[in-house]
Design a protein around this motif. Structure first.
Motif, PDB file in Angstrom:
ATOM      1  N   UNK A  95       0.850  -1.195   0.000  1.00  0.00           N
ATOM      2  CA  UNK A  95       0.000   0.000   0.000  1.00  0.00           C
ATOM      3  C   UNK A  95       0.884   1.242   0.000  1.00  0.00           C
ATOM      4  N   UNK A  96       0.425   2.300  -0.669  1.00  0.00           N
ATOM      5  CA  UNK A  96       1.120   3.585  -0.656  1.00  0.00           C
ATOM      6  C   UNK A  96       0.794   4.324   0.636  1.00  0.00           C
ATOM      7  N   UNK A  97       1.743   5.078   1.152  1.00  0.00           N
ATOM      8  CA  UNK A  97       1.584   5.777   2.428  1.00  0.00           C
ATOM      9  C   UNK A  97       1.773   7.279   2.229  1.00  0.00           C
ATOM     10  N   UNK A  98       0.772   8.075   2.632  1.00  0.00           N
ATOM     11  CA  UNK A  98       0.854   9.530   2.492  1.00  0.00           C
ATOM     12  C   UNK A  98       0.550  10.229   3.802  1.00  0.00           C
ATOM     13  N   UNK A  99       1.328  11.277   4.092  1.00  0.00           N
ATOM     14  CA  UNK A  99       1.104  12.148   5.234  1.00  0.00           C
ATOM     15  C   UNK A  99       0.649  13.509   4.716  1.00  0.00           C
ATOM     16  N   UNK A 100      -0.386  14.087   5.348  1.00  0.00           N
ATOM     17  CA  UNK A 100      -0.896  15.413   4.972  1.00  0.00           C
ATOM     18  C   UNK A 100      -0.728  16.366   6.140  1.00  0.00           C
ATOM     19  N   UNK A 101      -0.204  17.554   5.847  1.00  0.00           N
ATOM     20  CA  UNK A 101      -0.068  18.628   6.840  1.00  0.00           C
ATOM     21  C   UNK A 101      -0.884  19.818   6.373  1.00  0.00           C
ATOM     22  N   UNK A 102      -1.698  20.369   7.272  1.00  0.00           N
ATOM     23  CA  UNK A 102      -2.566  21.499   6.938  1.00  0.00           C
ATOM     24  C   UNK A 102      -1.774  22.804   7.020  1.00  0.00           C
ATOM     25  N   UNK A 103      -1.785  23.592   5.928  1.00  0.00           N
ATOM     26  CA  UNK A 103      -1.174  24.925   5.921  1.00  0.00           C
ATOM     27  C   UNK A 103      -2.217  25.944   6.348  1.00  0.00           C
ATOM     28  N   UNK A 104      -3.349  25.953   5.664  1.00  0.00           N
ATOM     29  CA  UNK A 104      -4.553  26.666   6.069  1.00  0.00           C
ATOM     30  C   UNK A 104      -5.721  25.862   5.517  1.00  0.00           C
ATOM     31  N   UNK A 105      -6.938  26.331   5.702  1.00  0.00           N
ATOM     32  CA  UNK A 105      -8.085  25.486   5.359  1.00  0.00           C
ATOM     33  C   UNK A 105      -8.073  25.008   3.914  1.00  0.00           C
ATOM     34  N   UNK A 106      -7.634  25.845   2.985  1.00  0.00           N
ATOM     35  CA  UNK A 106      -7.698  25.515   1.564  1.00  0.00           C
ATOM     36  C   UNK A 106      -6.343  25.139   0.962  1.00  0.00           C
ATOM     37  N   UNK A 107      -5.321  25.004   1.794  1.00  0.00           N
ATOM     38  CA  UNK A 107      -3.992  24.654   1.304  1.00  0.00           C
ATOM     39  C   UNK A 107      -3.361  23.624   2.236  1.00  0.00           C
ATOM     40  N   UNK A 108      -2.781  22.577   1.638  1.00  0.00           N
ATOM     41  CA  UNK A 108      -2.157  21.509   2.417  1.00  0.00           C
ATOM     42  C   UNK A 108      -0.842  21.102   1.761  1.00  0.00           C
ATOM     43  N   UNK A 109      -0.043  20.364   2.511  1.00  0.00           N
ATOM     44  CA  UNK A 109       1.188  19.776   1.991  1.00  0.00           C
ATOM     45  C   UNK A 109       1.094  18.265   2.145  1.00  0.00           C
ATOM     46  N   UNK A 110       1.483  17.509   1.104  1.00  0.00           N
ATOM     47  CA  UNK A 110       1.408  16.042   1.125  1.00  0.00           C
ATOM     48  C   UNK A 110       2.743  15.450   0.684  1.00  0.00           C
ATOM     49  N   UNK A 111       3.167  14.428   1.408  1.00  0.00           N
ATOM     50  CA  UNK A 111       4.361  13.653   1.010  1.00  0.00           C
ATOM     51  C   UNK A 111       3.988  12.169   1.013  1.00  0.00           C
ATOM     52  N   UNK A 112       4.507  11.420   0.033  1.00  0.00           N
ATOM     53  CA  UNK A 112       4.129  10.011  -0.142  1.00  0.00           C
ATOM     54  C   UNK A 112       5.352   9.111  -0.184  1.00  0.00           C
ATOM     55  N   UNK A 113       5.240   7.971   0.516  1.00  0.00           N
ATOM     56  CA  UNK A 113       6.193   6.864   0.376  1.00  0.00           C
ATOM     57  C   UNK A 113       5.479   5.832  -0.491  1.00  0.00           C
ATOM     58  N   UNK A 114       5.934   5.703  -1.734  1.00  0.00           N
ATOM     59  CA  UNK A 114       5.176   4.997  -2.752  1.00  0.00           C
ATOM     60  C   UNK A 114       5.558   3.521  -2.845  1.00  0.00           C
ATOM     61  N   UNK A 115       4.553   2.685  -2.898  1.00  0.00           N
ATOM     62  CA  UNK A 115       4.746   1.253  -3.099  1.00  0.00           C
ATOM     63  C   UNK A 115       5.510   1.013  -4.402  1.00  0.00           C
ATOM     64  N   UNK A 116       6.600   0.263  -4.330  1.00  0.00           N
ATOM     65  CA  UNK A 116       7.375  -0.065  -5.521  1.00  0.00           C
ATOM     66  C   UNK A 116       8.369   0.985  -5.942  1.00  0.00           C
ATOM     67  N   UNK A 117       8.369   2.153  -5.267  1.00  0.00           N
ATOM     68  CA  UNK A 117       9.252   3.252  -5.659  1.00  0.00           C
ATOM     69  C   UNK A 117      10.010   3.809  -4.467  1.00  0.00           C
ATOM     70  N   UNK A 118       9.317   3.991  -3.335  1.00  0.00           N
ATOM     71  CA  UNK A 118       9.882   4.710  -2.202  1.00  0.00           C
ATOM     72  C   UNK A 118       9.462   6.163  -2.300  1.00  0.00           C
ATOM     73  N   UNK A 119      10.288   7.085  -1.817  1.00  0.00           N
ATOM     74  CA  UNK A 119       9.952   8.506  -1.890  1.00  0.00           C
ATOM     75  C   UNK A 119      10.027   8.999  -3.332  1.00  0.00           C
ATOM     76  N   UNK A 120       9.009   9.741  -3.755  1.00  0.00           N
ATOM     77  CA  UNK A 120       9.062  10.502  -5.000  1.00  0.00           C
ATOM     78  C   UNK A 120       8.731  11.948  -4.655  1.00  0.00           C
ATOM     79  N   UNK A 121       9.005  12.853  -5.597  1.00  0.00           N
ATOM     80  CA  UNK A 121       8.693  14.255  -5.310  1.00  0.00           C
ATOM     81  C   UNK A 121       7.195  14.488  -5.203  1.00  0.00           C
ATOM     82  N   UNK A 122       6.418  13.630  -5.832  1.00  0.00           N
ATOM     83  CA  UNK A 122       4.975  13.703  -5.645  1.00  0.00           C
ATOM     84  C   UNK A 122       4.343  12.410  -6.124  1.00  0.00           C
ATOM     85  N   UNK A 123       3.129  12.145  -5.626  1.00  0.00           N
ATOM     86  CA  UNK A 123       2.338  10.988  -6.052  1.00  0.00           C
ATOM     87  C   UNK A 123       0.910  11.481  -6.243  1.00  0.00           C
TER      88      UNK A 123
END
Length: 318
Positions: free
Chosen positions: A195-223
């Motif tokens: 399974x792919x794993x993503x963490x989300x951090x709230x910047x403000x109500x309409x803006x967030x930051x997401x980072x993913x540890x991707x199945x079969x790849x590891x870290x990528x700049x985005x998923x």
């Protein structure tokens, strides 16, 4: 064998695109090893996109990760494949196939010159745990503790054709995510297909930051599908945000996502972001060897992407 390629990316998620619409170039039994060889030759590459004949849409994308595994879907790859196919077939709006689903593509204009933007309409996003799957749960995993990964975090499971596990947190640390990503691999009794794993951090109500540890790849700049899954979880925890556009920053840039509730456990989303070309050239391929020969670069698109990164960095105060 000499194969034409385009090296492309969606918010820093880098792929080699191979056109097989008129002729299959890499035989089925070779596609996995070929993709491994390409990504071993270019360590920046996250996978290979094969564009073939469509089942119902104008074309079909298959994506093989850097470890040779085939993913059911990739949102960033689909934007790149959609841009390319739109240019080939001279269309701005069309349907497009992936391994399991059909999606709709809209070629858009960006506010940044020379930054090609593509919007994908994603349906059949599900929280039904059987479509993921995660063992030990009958219906869904929503804000659940999974003690094999963490004693504090609450996780939600989402299927966007491919499986995702997402959480909302105030801290997104590389080592914590990597540790949990590796634990997922070890606990096949819980995650039989990974399974792919993503963490989300709230910047403000309409803006967030997401980072993913991707199945079969590891870290990528985005998923792409990781961001969609994370935003769905964000909306489930804040229902007034359904149908509202959320600006999602990641290590590779920024995308725009709107999630809609269709019915119980079933959702849809629109997903807009860049689909940039980096270079084109030829791959010289034999069964036991491969080399990549760059012939041209897309410098205007590279400069436009750097402008997007400047906007992102300013927002995140990096």
């Amino acid at each position: 064998m000499v194969i034409n390629y385009i090296k492309c990316h969606g918010t820093g998620n880098i792929f080699y695109l191979i056109d097989e619409v008129n002729k299959v170039l890499i035989e089925e039994k070779e596609k996995s090893d070929f993709s491994i060889m390409v990504c071993n030759s270019d360590k920046n590459a996250d996978g290979v996109l094969f564009i073939g004949k469509g089942d119902r849409g104008i074309a079909k994308m298959r994506i093989f990760n850097s470890d040779g595994s085939e993913a059911e879907m990739c949102g960033n790859g689909l934007r790149c494949a959609g841009r390319y196919s739109g240019e080939v077939f001279h269309l701005n709006e069309f349907s497009f196939d992936t391994l399991k689903e059909q999606y709709y593509i809209n070629i858009k204009k960006s506010d940044i010159p020379n930054l090609p933007n593509v919007e994908v309409e994603i349906g059949n996003i599900s929280t039904d745990v059987k479509s993921i799957p995660i063992e030990g749960f009958d219906n869904k995993v929503f804000n659940e503790k999974l003690f094999v990964l963490s004693k504090e975090l609450l996780y939600t499971a989402v299927s966007v054709s491919n499986p995702h596990l997402v959480t909302i947190t105030d801290s997104i640390e590389w080592d914590v995510m990597e540790e949990q990503g590796e634990l997922i691999k070890k606990h096949k009794e819980l995650f039989p297909k990974g399974i792919n794993l993503s963490f989300l951090k709230i910047i403000n109500e309409n803006e967030v930051f997401v980072r993913t540890y991707e199945r079969g790849v590891g870290f990528t700049k985005s998923c792409g599908t990781g961001m969609m899954s994370a935003v769905l979880n964000y909306c489930l925890n804040n229902p007034h945000l359904f149908d509202k556009r959320i600006k999602v920053y990641n290590d590779g840039g920024m995308v725009l996502i709107t999630v809609k509730r269709e019915e119980d456990d079933l959702y849809s989303a629109t997903f807009e972001g860049n689909a940039s070309y980096i270079e084109s050239g030829k791959i010289i391929y034999e069964i036991d060897s491969l080399s990549i020969k760059k012939e041209s670069e897309y410098l205007d698109e590279k400069e436009a992407y750097f402008k997007l990164l400047e906007i992102k960095d300013k927002k995140l105060k990096i």
